[in-house]
Design a protein around this motif. Sequence first.
Motif, PDB file in Angstrom:
ATOM      1  N   ILE A  43       0.829  -1.209   0.000  1.00  0.00           N
ATOM      2  CA  ILE A  43       0.000   0.000   0.000  1.00  0.00           C
ATOM      3  C   ILE A  43       0.860   1.254   0.000  1.00  0.00           C
ATOM      4  CG2 ILE A  43      -1.875  -1.171   1.243  1.00  0.00           C
ATOM      5  CD1 ILE A  43      -1.048   0.504   3.739  1.00  0.00           C
ATOM      6  N   VAL A  44       0.252   2.334  -0.439  1.00  0.00           N
ATOM      7  CA  VAL A  44       0.775   3.674  -0.188  1.00  0.00           C
ATOM      8  C   VAL A  44      -0.090   4.204   0.941  1.00  0.00           C
ATOM      9  CG1 VAL A  44       0.880   6.045  -1.042  1.00  0.00           C
ATOM     10  CG2 VAL A  44       1.617   4.161  -2.490  1.00  0.00           C
ATOM     11  N   LEU A  45       0.557   4.722   1.958  1.00  0.00           N
ATOM     12  CA  LEU A  45      -0.153   5.263   3.112  1.00  0.00           C
ATOM     13  C   LEU A  45       0.130   6.757   3.182  1.00  0.00           C
ATOM     14  CD1 LEU A  45      -1.923   4.380   5.456  1.00  0.00           C
ATOM     15  CD2 LEU A  45       0.155   3.959   6.773  1.00  0.00           C
ATOM     16  N   ILE A  46      -0.922   7.543   3.091  1.00  0.00           N
ATOM     17  CA  ILE A  46      -0.773   8.988   2.969  1.00  0.00           C
ATOM     18  C   ILE A  46      -1.805   9.674   3.865  1.00  0.00           C
ATOM     19  CG2 ILE A  46      -2.283   9.023   0.935  1.00  0.00           C
ATOM     20  CD1 ILE A  46      -0.433  11.157  -0.269  1.00  0.00           C
ATOM     21  N   THR A  47      -1.419  10.760   4.481  1.00  0.00           N
ATOM     22  CA  THR A  47      -2.392  11.490   5.300  1.00  0.00           C
ATOM     23  C   THR A  47      -3.341  12.258   4.392  1.00  0.00           C
ATOM     24  OG1 THR A  47      -1.099  13.522   5.500  1.00  0.00           O
ATOM     25  CG2 THR A  47      -0.692  11.786   7.167  1.00  0.00           C
ATOM     26  N   GLN A  48      -4.475  12.640   4.970  1.00  0.00           N
ATOM     27  CA  GLN A  48      -5.433  13.432   4.207  1.00  0.00           C
ATOM     28  C   GLN A  48      -4.789  14.744   3.753  1.00  0.00           C
ATOM     29  OE1 GLN A  48      -8.963  14.571   6.365  1.00  0.00           O
ATOM     30  NE2 GLN A  48      -9.958  15.353   4.535  1.00  0.00           N
TER      31      GLN A  48
END
Length: 183
Positions: free
Chosen positions: A76-81
């Motif tokens: 996954i790519v995990l990114i904040t809003q």
Amino acid sequence: MSVWIALLRGVNVGGAAIRSAELAEVFRGLGFDGVRTVLASGNVRFQTATAPADRAHLKRRIESALGERFGYEAWIVLITQGELQAAIDRFPFDAGDATRQPWVVFCSDEASRGELAEAAASLDDTDADRVVFARASRDIAVVYWNPRTGTTTDTPFAKVLSKSRFKATTTNRSLRTLAKLVG
């Protein structure tokens, strides 16, 4: 609480078949709040107290849970809003141009981003393959790609992007999908 977005690679588009309800169940089982899936292509928005400084640990935890539940090598790519909103806001092309398809490619490592940059620099038809490299944050490298509508599998950059060596290090989403994730 931080709002995070998980972008799963290879889900329901020739990869692992995962129903949105089951995907949301995994995230709720990890103790996350406000879990919402967007479209059926592996997009999850959720909340947790985990800070961006602990991104790597959170990413491994989610990938492990997905792998166990669905029996595949999850990535996954995990990114904040906030990071996602910044990536959207910095889209350097006319997002309303109906003759173009606005894409954001997320790179998990500098090597992949570097290879894609080299490939883009060697393109002959820069109108067919409009490509710009940027950062959504210190941790998230992005490639803005704006090919002509209907050519996303045919352009020289598309052919580079589809190479197997990028399978585990990139994922892309349309600007429209990303807007639904932050909204």
